[in-house]
Scaffold this active site. Structure first.
Site, PDB file in Angstrom:
ATOM      1  N   CYS A 113       0.814  -1.226   0.000  1.00 41.96           N
ATOM      2  CA  CYS A 113       0.000   0.000   0.000  1.00 41.96           C
ATOM      3  C   CYS A 113       0.845   1.272   0.000  1.00 41.96           C
ATOM      4  O   CYS A 113       0.322   2.352  -0.268  1.00 41.96           O
ATOM      5  CB  CYS A 113      -0.946  -0.008   1.190  1.00 41.96           C
ATOM      6  SG  CYS A 113      -2.086  -1.387   1.101  1.00 41.96           S
ATOM      7  N   HIS A 250      -3.859   6.979   2.439  1.00 40.55           N
ATOM      8  CA  HIS A 250      -4.194   5.655   1.899  1.00 40.55           C
ATOM      9  C   HIS A 250      -5.577   5.257   2.427  1.00 40.55           C
ATOM     10  O   HIS A 250      -5.907   5.519   3.591  1.00 40.55           O
ATOM     11  CB  HIS A 250      -3.136   4.654   2.363  1.00 40.55           C
ATOM     12  CG  HIS A 250      -3.460   3.249   2.020  1.00 40.55           C
ATOM     13  ND1 HIS A 250      -3.809   2.848   0.750  1.00 40.55           N
ATOM     14  CD2 HIS A 250      -3.509   2.122   2.795  1.00 40.55           C
ATOM     15  CE1 HIS A 250      -4.050   1.558   0.752  1.00 40.55           C
ATOM     16  NE2 HIS A 250      -3.880   1.083   1.972  1.00 40.55           N
ATOM     17  N   ASN A 280     -10.187  -0.620  -0.680  1.00 38.09           N
ATOM     18  CA  ASN A 280      -8.737  -0.481  -0.654  1.00 38.09           C
ATOM     19  C   ASN A 280      -8.163  -1.018  -1.967  1.00 38.09           C
ATOM     20  O   ASN A 280      -8.142  -2.230  -2.189  1.00 38.09           O
ATOM     21  CB  ASN A 280      -8.184  -1.253   0.549  1.00 38.09           C
ATOM     22  CG  ASN A 280      -6.681  -1.127   0.706  1.00 38.09           C
ATOM     23  OD1 ASN A 280      -5.992  -0.611  -0.172  1.00 38.09           O
ATOM     24  ND2 ASN A 280      -6.164  -1.612   1.818  1.00 38.09           N
TER      25      ASN A 280
HETATM   26  O1  UT7 Z   1      -3.966  -1.442   3.369  1.00 38.45           O
HETATM   27  C1  UT7 Z   1      -3.188  -2.340   4.076  1.00 38.45           C
HETATM   28  C2  UT7 Z   1      -3.296  -2.079   5.510  1.00 38.45           C
HETATM   29  N1  UT7 Z   1      -4.492  -2.674   6.037  1.00 38.45           N
HETATM   30  C3  UT7 Z   1      -5.180  -2.058   6.990  1.00 38.45           C
HETATM   31  O2  UT7 Z   1      -4.853  -0.967   7.361  1.00 38.45           O
HETATM   32  C4  UT7 Z   1      -6.356  -2.790   7.598  1.00 38.45           C
HETATM   33  C5  UT7 Z   1      -6.317  -2.651   9.098  1.00 38.45           C
HETATM   34  N2  UT7 Z   1      -7.368  -3.405   9.784  1.00 38.45           N
HETATM   35  C6  UT7 Z   1      -8.669  -3.126   9.683  1.00 38.45           C
HETATM   36  O3  UT7 Z   1      -9.064  -2.271   8.916  1.00 38.45           O
HETATM   37  C7  UT7 Z   1      -9.632  -3.834  10.601  1.00 38.45           C
HETATM   38  O4  UT7 Z   1      -8.910  -4.564  11.556  1.00 38.45           O
HETATM   39  C8  UT7 Z   1     -10.629  -4.782   9.879  1.00 38.45           C
HETATM   40  C9  UT7 Z   1     -11.630  -3.980   9.062  1.00 38.45           C
HETATM   41  C10 UT7 Z   1      -9.874  -5.730   8.960  1.00 38.45           C
HETATM   42  C11 UT7 Z   1     -11.417  -5.596  10.898  1.00 38.45           C
HETATM   43  O5  UT7 Z   1     -12.100  -4.721  11.781  1.00 38.45           O
HETATM   44  P1  UT7 Z   1     -11.991  -4.917  13.358  1.00 38.45           P
HETATM   45  O6  UT7 Z   1     -12.821  -3.868  13.957  1.00 38.45           O
HETATM   46  O7  UT7 Z   1     -10.524  -4.940  13.729  1.00 38.45           O
HETATM   47  O8  UT7 Z   1     -12.668  -6.304  13.572  1.00 38.45           O
HETATM   48  P2  UT7 Z   1     -12.066  -7.622  14.222  1.00 38.45           P
HETATM   49  O9  UT7 Z   1     -11.100  -8.287  13.299  1.00 38.45           O
HETATM   50  O10 UT7 Z   1     -11.625  -7.341  15.617  1.00 38.45           O
HETATM   51  O11 UT7 Z   1     -13.348  -8.524  14.302  1.00 38.45           O
HETATM   52  C12 UT7 Z   1     -14.441  -8.200  15.183  1.00 38.45           C
HETATM   53  C13 UT7 Z   1     -15.537  -9.220  14.998  1.00 38.45           C
HETATM   54  C14 UT7 Z   1     -15.037 -10.660  15.089  1.00 38.45           C
HETATM   55  O12 UT7 Z   1     -16.059 -11.421  15.692  1.00 38.45           O
HETATM   56  P3  UT7 Z   1     -15.976 -11.802  17.253  1.00 38.45           P
HETATM   57  O13 UT7 Z   1     -14.685 -12.572  17.411  1.00 38.45           O
HETATM   58  O14 UT7 Z   1     -15.961 -10.476  17.974  1.00 38.45           O
HETATM   59  O15 UT7 Z   1     -17.210 -12.612  17.454  1.00 38.45           O
HETATM   60  C15 UT7 Z   1     -14.897 -11.071  13.639  1.00 38.45           C
HETATM   61  O16 UT7 Z   1     -15.032 -12.464  13.454  1.00 38.45           O
HETATM   62  O17 UT7 Z   1     -16.111  -9.077  13.684  1.00 38.45           O
HETATM   63  C16 UT7 Z   1     -16.071 -10.340  13.017  1.00 38.45           C
HETATM   64  N3  UT7 Z   1     -15.898 -10.085  11.595  1.00 38.45           N
HETATM   65  C17 UT7 Z   1     -16.936  -9.859  10.773  1.00 38.45           C
HETATM   66  N4  UT7 Z   1     -18.251  -9.808  10.981  1.00 38.45           N
HETATM   67  C18 UT7 Z   1     -19.045  -9.538   9.922  1.00 38.45           C
HETATM   68  C19 UT7 Z   1     -14.741 -10.002  10.885  1.00 38.45           C
HETATM   69  N5  UT7 Z   1     -15.015  -9.729   9.604  1.00 38.45           N
HETATM   70  C20 UT7 Z   1     -16.366  -9.644   9.508  1.00 38.45           C
HETATM   71  C21 UT7 Z   1     -17.243  -9.379   8.439  1.00 38.45           C
HETATM   72  N6  UT7 Z   1     -18.559  -9.324   8.692  1.00 38.45           N
HETATM   73  N7  UT7 Z   1     -16.802  -9.135   7.178  1.00 38.45           N
END
Ligand code: UT7
Length: 325
Positions: A113, A250, A280
């Site tokens: 990125c 970004h 993204n």
């Molecule tokens: O460009 C390269 C650099 N990349 C980035 O900068 C990305 C950085 N990370 C992020 O943007 C975020 O971490 C994500 C968008 C990828 C994820 O968001 P989050 O708020 O960190 O969610 P999480 O991974 O902590 O997941 C929270 C919950 C989990 O469920 P439990 O364990 O709380 O029951 C996940 O299983 O959300 C669940 N989950 C989803 N639920 C519905 C994860 N993905 C999804 C989904 N739909 N697509």
């Protein structure tokens, strides 16, 4: 001393659109979760016969047309991408041939990125060194080719797109602050397809050819580094955050962008967000957001613009330019 400026830009996204509702049919997710956690509504997805060089070529063509320049007059072409058409020849070679840029050399830049910002830094310094007069920097990615559409944690995030900046002599480039931190390599990667786990190896699981991400680890690093790199480049430029007219970050997550803007004390009117439309697009996000900034009348000639990004590696990139168009 010779300096560089951005003299033209061009962007291209493929026409196909993947909505949150489409994704609801593929994985266990929902529009509300995607919107509130990422800010994404839609992403553009390339048709099966379209590759990264096709997106890059279209962006380059639009960019050169904006300047009224013949591709033969280019001295170098840098293609920033994590999804090259193939390992070799480089996507820069493929684009050079299609453009008919017979006077150019070039190469691909692999920094995920951050690669478009790295391309700007390299391109600016080719011109500042006095050996190049016209450098085309292209950021292009076909992320849909390396995304697992059964993995809800990653498939909602990415889209396909490309953008190009033409760099020429002029007073635009101000400062850069780029970093890499390889200790973060495990947090965001595509494990297979290289010499460590070749695609040809029969024991390699096909799912290892997709993006793997520890979302929270990347999120925390990104929020911290987007601010730190922004402040570092502002300091190197001898400026204050309030001097930055437009922040073009970004587009990985709307919450990362908003946290960065808040920490820099920049109001919503000075931050470009278009992740809602494109998701993204990796190397494509910064030129695509720049085009939107110009079209919305938010970025004007003479304004200080800050490009900042964090990506796989980890890689961190920040550039300040005075907008010249
Ligand atoms: O460009 C390269 C650099 N990349 C980035 O900068 C990305 C950085 N990370 C992020 O943007 C975020 O971490 C994500 C968008 C990828 C994820 O968001 P989050 O708020 O960190 O969610 P999480 O991974 O902590 O997941 C929270 C919950 C989990 O469920 P439990 O364990 O709380 O029951 C996940 O299983 O959300 C669940 N989950 C989803 N639920 C519905 C994860 N993905 C999804 C989904 N739909 N697509």
């Amino acid at each position: 001393m010779i300096n560089a400026k951005i003299s033209a830009f061009g962007c291209y996204v493929p026409p196909g659109v993947l909505t949150n509702q489409d994704l609801e049919k593929l994985v266990d997710t929902n529009d509300e979760w995607i919107l509130s956690r990422t800010g994404i509504h839609t992403r553009h997805i390339a048709a099966p016969d379209v590759a990264t060089s096709d997106l890059a070529f279209e962006a380059a063509r639009i960019c050169l047309a904006q300047r009224g320049m013949d591709a033969k007059d280019l001295d170098a072409i840098l293609v920033s991408t994590v999804t090259p058409d193939m390992f070799f020849p480089s996507t820069a070679c493929i684009v050079q041939n299609r453009l008919g840029a017979t006077g150019a050399w070039g190469f691909d830049i692999s920094a995920a990125c951050s690669s478009f910002v790295y391309g700007l830094t390299v391109g600016a310094n080719l011109i500042r060194g006095g050996t190049h007069k016209r450098v085309l920097v292209i950021g292009a990615d076909t992320m849909s080719r390396i995304i697992d559409y059964t993995d809800r944690a990653t498939c909602i995030l990415f889209g396909d797109g490309a953008g190009a900046f033409l760099l020429e002599e002029g007073d635009g480039y101000v400062a850069f602050h780029n970093e890499i931190d390889g200790s973060g390599g495990e947090a965001l990667k595509m494990p297979a397809g290289g010499s460590r786990m070749p695609s040809s190896h029969e024991t390699v699981d096909h799912r290892l050819h997709y993006v793997k991400q520890e979302g929270q680890a990347v999120f925390k690093y990104a929020v911290r580094k987007m601010e730190e790199a922004s402040l570092a480049v502002i300091r190197k430029a001898g400026l204050q955050p309030s001097d930055i007219k437009v922040l073009i970050p970004h587009q990985a997550n709307m919450r990362i962008i908003q946290a960065t803007a808040e920490r820099l004390g920049l109001g919503a009117d000075r931050v470009i967000i278009n992740i809602d439309k494109y998701g993204n697009t990796t190397a494509g996000t910064i030129p695509l957001a720049t085009r939107d900034a110009v079209e919305q009348g938010k970025l004007k000639q003479g304004d200080y613009v800050l490009f900042v990004t964090v990506g796989a590696g980890f890689t961190v990139g920040a550039n300040i330019w005075r907008w010249s168009i």
